[in-house]
Design a protein around this motif. Structure first.
Motif, mmCIF file in Angstrom:
data_model
loop_
_atom_site.group_PDB
_atom_site.id
_atom_site.type_symbol
_atom_site.label_atom_id
_atom_site.label_comp_id
_atom_site.label_asym_id
_atom_site.label_seq_id
_atom_site.Cartn_x
_atom_site.Cartn_y
_atom_site.Cartn_z
ATOM 1 N N GLN A 141 0.685 -1.177 0.096
ATOM 2 C CA GLN A 141 -0.079 0.149 -0.138
ATOM 3 C C GLN A 141 0.853 1.227 -0.044
ATOM 4 O OE1 GLN A 141 -2.473 -0.464 3.353
ATOM 5 N NE2 GLN A 141 -4.183 -1.719 2.509
ATOM 6 N N PHE A 142 0.394 2.337 -0.386
ATOM 7 C CA PHE A 142 0.954 3.678 -0.661
ATOM 8 C C PHE A 142 0.075 4.760 -0.485
ATOM 9 C CE2 PHE A 142 0.134 2.379 -4.688
ATOM 10 C CZ PHE A 142 -0.325 3.859 -5.371
ATOM 11 N N SER A 143 0.193 5.772 -0.114
ATOM 12 C CA SER A 143 -0.436 6.990 -0.036
ATOM 13 C C SER A 143 -0.110 7.966 -1.241
ATOM 14 C CB SER A 143 -0.608 7.847 1.490
ATOM 15 O OG SER A 143 0.943 8.337 1.535
ATOM 16 N N ASN A 144 -1.115 8.544 -1.780
ATOM 17 C CA ASN A 144 -0.825 9.509 -2.642
ATOM 18 C C ASN A 144 -1.967 10.528 -2.924
ATOM 19 O OD1 ASN A 144 -0.176 10.282 -5.596
ATOM 20 N ND2 ASN A 144 -2.207 9.423 -6.163
ATOM 21 N N ARG A 145 -1.327 11.639 -3.168
ATOM 22 C CA ARG A 145 -2.396 13.082 -3.045
ATOM 23 C C ARG A 145 -1.914 13.879 -4.519
ATOM 24 N NH1 ARG A 145 -2.452 15.568 2.946
ATOM 25 N NH2 ARG A 145 -3.347 13.616 4.104
ATOM 26 N N GLU A 146 -1.241 13.046 -5.359
ATOM 27 C CA GLU A 146 -0.749 13.671 -6.914
ATOM 28 C C GLU A 146 -2.238 13.720 -7.702
ATOM 29 O OE1 GLU A 146 1.322 15.537 -9.290
ATOM 30 O OE2 GLU A 146 1.784 15.219 -7.564
ATOM 31 N N PRO A 147 -2.626 14.789 -7.905
ATOM 32 C CA PRO A 147 -3.689 14.990 -8.957
ATOM 33 C C PRO A 147 -3.708 14.137 -10.071
ATOM 34 C CG PRO A 147 -3.367 17.083 -8.137
ATOM 35 C CD PRO A 147 -1.996 16.194 -7.677
ATOM 36 N N PHE A 148 -2.410 14.199 -10.878
ATOM 37 C CA PHE A 148 -2.377 13.413 -12.054
ATOM 38 C C PHE A 148 -2.263 11.983 -11.880
ATOM 39 C CE2 PHE A 148 0.470 11.493 -15.435
ATOM 40 C CZ PHE A 148 -0.159 11.672 -16.345
ATOM 41 N N PHE A 149 -1.714 11.466 -10.631
ATOM 42 C CA PHE A 149 -1.832 10.204 -10.355
ATOM 43 C C PHE A 149 -3.281 9.525 -10.359
ATOM 44 C CE2 PHE A 149 -0.080 6.379 -7.789
ATOM 45 C CZ PHE A 149 0.621 5.930 -8.824
ATOM 46 N N ASN A 150 -3.800 10.353 -9.479
ATOM 47 C CA ASN A 150 -5.167 10.110 -9.334
ATOM 48 C C ASN A 150 -6.124 9.963 -10.619
ATOM 49 O OD1 ASN A 150 -4.986 9.640 -6.402
ATOM 50 N ND2 ASN A 150 -5.029 11.820 -6.315
ATOM 51 N N PHE A 151 -5.753 10.941 -11.568
ATOM 52 C CA PHE A 151 -6.402 11.103 -12.722
ATOM 53 C C PHE A 151 -6.357 9.603 -13.579
ATOM 54 C CE2 PHE A 151 -6.100 12.145 -17.088
ATOM 55 C CZ PHE A 151 -7.599 12.585 -17.555
ATOM 56 N N ILE A 152 -5.204 9.323 -13.825
ATOM 57 C CA ILE A 152 -4.840 8.188 -14.664
ATOM 58 C C ILE A 152 -5.221 6.944 -13.883
ATOM 59 C CG2 ILE A 152 -3.124 9.189 -15.665
ATOM 60 C CD1 ILE A 152 -0.980 7.527 -14.071
ATOM 61 N N GLY A 153 -5.666 7.015 -12.834
ATOM 62 C CA GLY A 153 -5.887 5.712 -12.080
ATOM 63 C C GLY A 153 -7.556 5.658 -12.014
ATOM 64 N N SER A 154 -8.140 6.589 -11.238
ATOM 65 C CA SER A 154 -9.803 6.565 -11.200
ATOM 66 C C SER A 154 -10.276 7.948 -11.364
ATOM 67 C CB SER A 154 -10.055 6.171 -9.972
ATOM 68 O OG SER A 154 -9.426 6.865 -8.781
ATOM 69 N N GLY A 155 -9.508 8.890 -12.049
ATOM 70 C CA GLY A 155 -10.142 10.106 -12.072
ATOM 71 C C GLY A 155 -11.151 10.299 -13.212
ATOM 72 N N SER A 156 -11.302 11.683 -13.707
ATOM 73 C CA SER A 156 -12.086 11.882 -14.945
ATOM 74 C C SER A 156 -11.773 13.194 -15.550
ATOM 75 C CB SER A 156 -13.501 11.497 -14.768
ATOM 76 O OG SER A 156 -14.054 12.425 -14.008
#
Length: 369
Positions: free
Chosen positions: A153-168
């Motif tokens: 597990q890891f913690s992440n608050r990077e917007p781009f990283f979230n975008f390519i994973g589950s963002g829109s």
């Protein structure tokens, strides 16, 4: 020296597209029509976006796989590369590396694995099936070794990283946008760059491509590197979506990617097909999976259905391969008798270059989408 064209060139190109490149589109339309009758809820906007999200990971891997299969090879290691790239990204983030560099490192891991595959196939002359099977097992072992067999597990608050994973973006899933960008890049490379022409030339005839001046070793290594890059990107995106680096992720991604490529009209023999069909093949697989979920079909039964789809896709590809082999045997004597008399400009449906052609002319002979 005269230049002639064979009659029926336009008809031959149209026939080839209908038989190969656009077969996946026809199948997709039939499936969508059937779904419209059986599962009307499928067309709800939220579910359609979900289908796009589901198709992204397999689609990205399949675009990279298309380059390899067009050369007449295959890459069984993409699922393991996906897992290792995700694990690498997660571990680097946990160790304090900034997210953008961790993403790049995860993708580079995939590229490095692809280079190893390419060197094994092109330089060491190991059969692609055996080489990529060996790297699949080895890379899977590395992933399990680095994680002690469990997810990281890891913690992440990077917007781009979230975008390519589950963002829109504007309601469109981020992973699907990345998939479309990768697909467009693959289509442009195969259509308009010399490297794309060389890929088709190698798939048509390795020896003819070499005698035409194509650097076959470098081209094959680059093809496997692209496959590794796409698998590495898919691994980073999977880690971003799950929030963990899972060493067992992507266990069936290689089969799904190969199925998408074959359904999309790319011949396992190489030299015929392209990224456009692969895109529709990936979307078709996502639709089938989504429909089975909506119908409440057991995950175990879904695996049976997917296995049947793979068998059907391989059978269709095998028939196309046999037909193409017969066409080659039929055309070979004609080409031998006319080689010194007249230069014939072959239709675009034929992908095997003559030995006396320069690589720059291969663009007129490759069966692009």
């Amino acid at each position: 020296m005269s230049t002639q064209t064979r009659p029926g060139t336009g008809l031959n190109r149209l026939s080839l597209k209908l038989r190969n490149n656009w077969l996946s589109i026809l199948i997709l339309l039939v499936v969508v029509a059937a779904v419209a009758v059986m599962v009307p809820s499928f067309f709800q906007p939220s579910n359609m976006l979900n289908v796009g999200r589901q198709s992204a990971i397999v689609g990205i891997i399949a675009v990279g796989m298309t380059f390899v299969i067009l050369t007449g090879g295959i890459d069984l290691s993409v699922g393991s590369i996906l897992a290792l790239s995700g694990v690498t990204t997660a571990m680097l983030i946990n160790n304090g590396l900034i997210v953008p560099l961790a993403i790049i490192a995860g993708i580079l891991v995939g590229v490095a694995a692809g280079i190893v595959n390419g060197i094994g196939v092109a330089v060491l002359k190991v059969q692609p099936f055996i080489m990529t099977l060996a790297t699949m097992v080895a890379i899977q072992g590395l992933s399990l070794r680095f994680t002690d067999g469990g997810p990281k597990q890891f913690s992440n608050r990077e917007p781009f990283f979230n975008f390519i994973g589950s963002g829109s973006f504007l309601g469109i899933p981020g992973p699907f946008i990345v998939f479309l960008l990768i697909a467009i890049a693959g289509i442009l490379v195969l259509r308009y760059l010399a490297f794309g022409r060389y890929i088709y030339a190698i798939g048509g005839s390795m020896e003819a491509a070499r005698l035409s001046g194509v650097r076959t070793t470098r081209t094959i290594v680059l093809a496997y590197s692209i496959s590794g890059l796409c698998a590495g990107l898919a691994g980073v995106m999977t880690a971003a979506r799950l929030g963990v680096g899972d060493p067992t992720a992507g266990s069936l991604s290689n089969l799904d990617a190969i199925t998408a490529v074959v359904i999309g009209g790319t011949s396992l023999m190489g030299g015929i097909g392209g990224a456009v069909g692969t895109v529709f093949g990936a979307i078709l697989l996502a639709i089938l999976s989504n429909v089975m979920n909506l119908l409440g079909i057991s995950p175990f039964d879904q695996q049976i259905v997917k296995g049947a789809v793979i068998v059907i896709a391989v059978l269709v590809a095998a028939k196309a391969t046999v037909r193409r082999f017969k066409e080659r045997r039929t055309d070979a004597p004609k080409a031998a008798t006319s080689q010194h008399a007249t230069i014939m400009v072959a239709p675009a449906s034929e992908s095997t270059p003559r030995h006396d052609e320069h690589p720059s002319t291969l663009v007129e002979r490759t069966p692009f989408n």
